[in-house]
Write a protein that holds these residues in place. Structure first.
Motif, PDB file in Angstrom:
ATOM      1  N   SER A 232      51.611  59.099  54.180  1.00 13.48           N
ATOM      2  CA  SER A 232      51.196  58.195  53.717  1.00 13.48           C
ATOM      3  C   SER A 232      51.210  56.786  54.289  1.00 13.48           C
ATOM      4  CB  SER A 232      51.012  58.081  52.150  1.00 13.48           C
ATOM      5  OG  SER A 232      52.502  57.569  51.661  1.00 13.48           O
ATOM      6  N   TRP A 233      50.521  55.917  54.542  1.00 12.22           N
ATOM      7  CA  TRP A 233      50.563  54.556  54.916  1.00 12.22           C
ATOM      8  C   TRP A 233      50.269  53.505  54.107  1.00 12.22           C
ATOM      9  CZ3 TRP A 233      48.342  58.834  57.282  1.00 12.22           C
ATOM     10  CH2 TRP A 233      48.932  59.198  58.640  1.00 12.22           C
TER      11      TRP A 233
ATOM     12  N   ALA B 206      41.348  44.343  66.742  1.00 11.03           N
ATOM     13  CA  ALA B 206      42.729  44.578  66.039  1.00 11.03           C
ATOM     14  C   ALA B 206      43.633  43.999  66.806  1.00 11.03           C
ATOM     15  CB  ALA B 206      43.039  46.106  66.493  1.00 11.03           C
ATOM     16  N   CYS B 207      44.840  43.442  65.887  1.00  9.29           N
ATOM     17  CA  CYS B 207      46.084  42.685  66.551  1.00  9.29           C
ATOM     18  C   CYS B 207      47.340  43.345  65.930  1.00  9.29           C
ATOM     19  CB  CYS B 207      45.754  41.387  66.612  1.00  9.29           C
ATOM     20  SG  CYS B 207      45.713  40.694  64.880  1.00  9.29           S
TER      21      CYS B 207
ATOM     22  N   ILE C 134      44.538  59.085  54.654  1.00  8.26           N
ATOM     23  CA  ILE C 134      43.713  59.205  55.676  1.00  8.26           C
ATOM     24  C   ILE C 134      44.438  59.270  57.089  1.00  8.26           C
ATOM     25  CG2 ILE C 134      41.594  58.439  56.916  1.00  8.26           C
ATOM     26  CD1 ILE C 134      40.927  57.451  54.100  1.00  8.26           C
ATOM     27  N   PRO C 135      44.248  60.295  57.868  1.00 16.14           N
ATOM     28  CA  PRO C 135      44.766  60.232  59.138  1.00 16.14           C
ATOM     29  C   PRO C 135      44.317  59.273  60.086  1.00 16.14           C
ATOM     30  CG  PRO C 135      44.089  62.486  58.540  1.00 16.14           C
ATOM     31  CD  PRO C 135      43.590  61.676  57.551  1.00 16.14           C
TER      32      PRO C 135
ATOM     33  N   TYR D   9      48.874  51.298  59.506  1.00 17.59           N
ATOM     34  CA  TYR D   9      49.093  51.730  60.467  1.00 17.59           C
ATOM     35  C   TYR D   9      49.715  50.874  61.685  1.00 17.59           C
ATOM     36  CZ  TYR D   9      45.321  55.011  58.875  1.00 17.59           C
ATOM     37  OH  TYR D   9      44.727  55.899  58.051  1.00 17.59           O
ATOM     38  N   GLY D  10      50.367  49.835  61.143  1.00 18.97           N
ATOM     39  CA  GLY D  10      51.109  48.893  61.874  1.00 18.97           C
ATOM     40  C   GLY D  10      50.331  47.906  62.554  1.00 18.97           C
TER      41      GLY D  10
END
Length: 500
Positions: free
Chosen positions: A6-7, A58-59, A80-81, A44-45
């Motif tokens: 998980s994230w 994205a950044c 969610i992958p 996700y970072g």
């Protein structure tokens, strides 16, 4: 059985007004507004957001010019992958959150964050954010300003478009950039400077008819998609035969050292703008990069090349980067779609630039048309009198071939060589061919004469009128055929064709 990975999911909240809304809203709107909100979802970072120019971008978290967020709200975790998430983002980028669907009030970054938060966690972002447009429109001033607001957009610079040209996701490794620039108008260059890379024709990697010349330290590179055939009347069809018998000329110069170049640019550009140039180094230095440059990078190139105050040295060094970039098909596709129309503007204002910058750009254009995708881009006849083709041939090719500076027409000969490897429109063939014939009347270096004779022969093979014109004007073969066996062979072939 182990639990699924998980994230954490967070919403980063930024006040675009930097506190002014809180201070002034009561006086202007008649009610207190805490902020003018922009949001991004961090998972996700990375930080994901929606803007009016780049669509879904994205950044790194907090990586836009807005800096660190004013507040962060935890939304929970997602299992969610990542690849499923990217697939969902791609679907959104093709439907609800296309760049053209952006609306400051009805379909903005906060609507995107709300959709993403619910998809990932089932939770929504704070209601005071999504409810802000209704609050503003409920006031008399808000209603009065609505037509103006409808035309506005917010697109914080610092991110990379996730799906440039609508391409589906290929990787989650999307590094950040740092700024957004509007188009800088081309200005007449007044600053003096030295041209990067010297003036010798041997800077180019030149191959053709079994001959090769290469600069010390230069490396040869075959472009993706190069091709064409030398069959009369249609030498653009058989790419395999053409690549074997008439290979392109490609300029491969040593790229300026990164740190000194960026240090020099830092005196002229902001830190955010310098970061975009740094991105270009990273892109060129990464084998098969999984990420793409975007319009902000092209706009930075446009600004530097178009501003004479930058000086010839900086502009020439940036052109060396651009030489390598135009060898990449993905970058050509970006040039086709980015709003500043960099190449078109360069062609339109070519005569206003200094000789040094013109020669640097001739090498860029030579590399661009060394492969089929770039050639098609440069010779596309759509756009009327200001299309690339209509500007390229009379204003650049012809003007440079007839220039009094030997370095100028020598570099133009490389451009003509590559240009004629593929079929060009019939009305352009005579225009370019006439300039070649006039240039051939000069005392030329062997490489220049070879490039021009090769290009002329390709035109003669596809256009009978060019054979007649060459017969009338002459090709100065008595002088050129003494320079080398390969030129003697070309002159013999050309004289045979004019005699038929």
């Amino acid at each position: 059985m182990s639990e699924p990975e998980s994230w954490p999911v967070k919403v980063y909240i930024y006040d675009l007004s930097k506190g002014m809304a809180r201070s002034l809203s009561q006086a202007f709107l008649g009610k207190r507004i805490e902020g003018v909100w922009h949001t991004g979802i961090v998972v996700y970072g990375e930080e994901f957001y929606f803007g009016g120019m780049g669509g879904i971008e994205a950044c790194s978290p907090g990586g836009t010019f807005l800096g660190q967020p004013d507040s962060i709200v935890d939304l929970g975790h997602t299992q969610i992958p990542h690849d499923v998430f990217l697939g969902h983002l791609y679907d959104l980028s093709q439907s609800t959150f296309r760049p053209s669907c952006y609306h400051l009030l009805d379909n903005n970054c906060n609507n995107f964050s709300s959709e993403l938060a619910q998809f990932l966690t089932g939770n929504d972002i704070p209601s005071y954010i999504t409810g802000l447009p209704a609050e503003v429109l409920s006031t008399p001033l808000g209603q009065m300003m609505k037509p103006w607001i409808d035309a506005m957009s917010v697109n914080p610079s610092g991110g990379h478009a996730l799906f440039p040209q609508g391409n589906p996701p290929v990787s989650h490794n999307i590094p950040p950039s740092n700024t957004f620039l509007t188009e800088a108008s081309s200005k007449q260059a007044t600053s003096s400077g030295s041209q990067t890379g010297g003036s010798s024709e041997q800077e180019a990697v030149s191959r053709g008819s079994g001959s090769s010349s290469e600069a010390p330290g230069a490396t040869s590179q075959s472009p993706t998609g190069s091709g064409g055939s030398d069959s009369p009347g249609n030498f653009s069809v058989d790419s395999e035969k053409e690549s074997q018998e008439l290979e392109p000329i490609i300029y491969k110069e040593e790229i300026p050292s990164k740190k000194p170049f960026l240090d020099d640019l830092s005196d002229k550009l902001s830190a955010k703008e310098v970061s975009l140039v740094s991105d270009m180094y990273d892109y060129l230095g990464t084998p098969s990069p999984s990420w793409s440059l975007c319009k902000e990078h092209v706009q930075t190139i446009h600004m530097v090349i178009g501003d004479g105050r930058m000086g010839d040295k900086l502009r020439g060094e940036l052109c060396v980067l651009l030489q390598d970039l135009v060898l990449v098909e993905d970058f050509i596709e970006l040039l086709q779609n980015e709003p500043t129309k960099l190449i078109n503007s360069v062609l339109l204002h070519f005569k206003e630039l200094t000789d040094n910058v013109q020669m640097s750009l001739l090498k860029v254009l030579t590399n661009c048309c060394s492969h089929e995708v770039g050639h098609v881009f440069l010779t596309d006849s759509e756009g009327g009198e200001q299309c690339n083709l209509k500007l390229l041939c009379p204003d650049v090719c012809v003007g440079a071939l007839l220039h009094e500076n030997q370095d100028m027409y020598s570099k133009a000969s490389s451009l003509v060589y590559n240009l004629c490897r593929y079929q060009i429109p019939e009305d352009t063939q005579v225009e370019v061919g006439s300039a070649i014939l006039e240039c051939l009347q000069k005392d030329l270096p062997e490489t220049t004469a070879y490039n021009l004779m090769t290009g002329l022969l390709q035109l003669m093979k596809s256009n009978e009128e060019m054979c007649d014109l060459a017969g009338v004007v002459g090709m100065n073969c008595s002088a050129h055929q003494k320079l080398s066996p390969r030129l003697r062979s070309l002159c013999d072939e050309a004289q045979t064709m004019t005699a038929l």
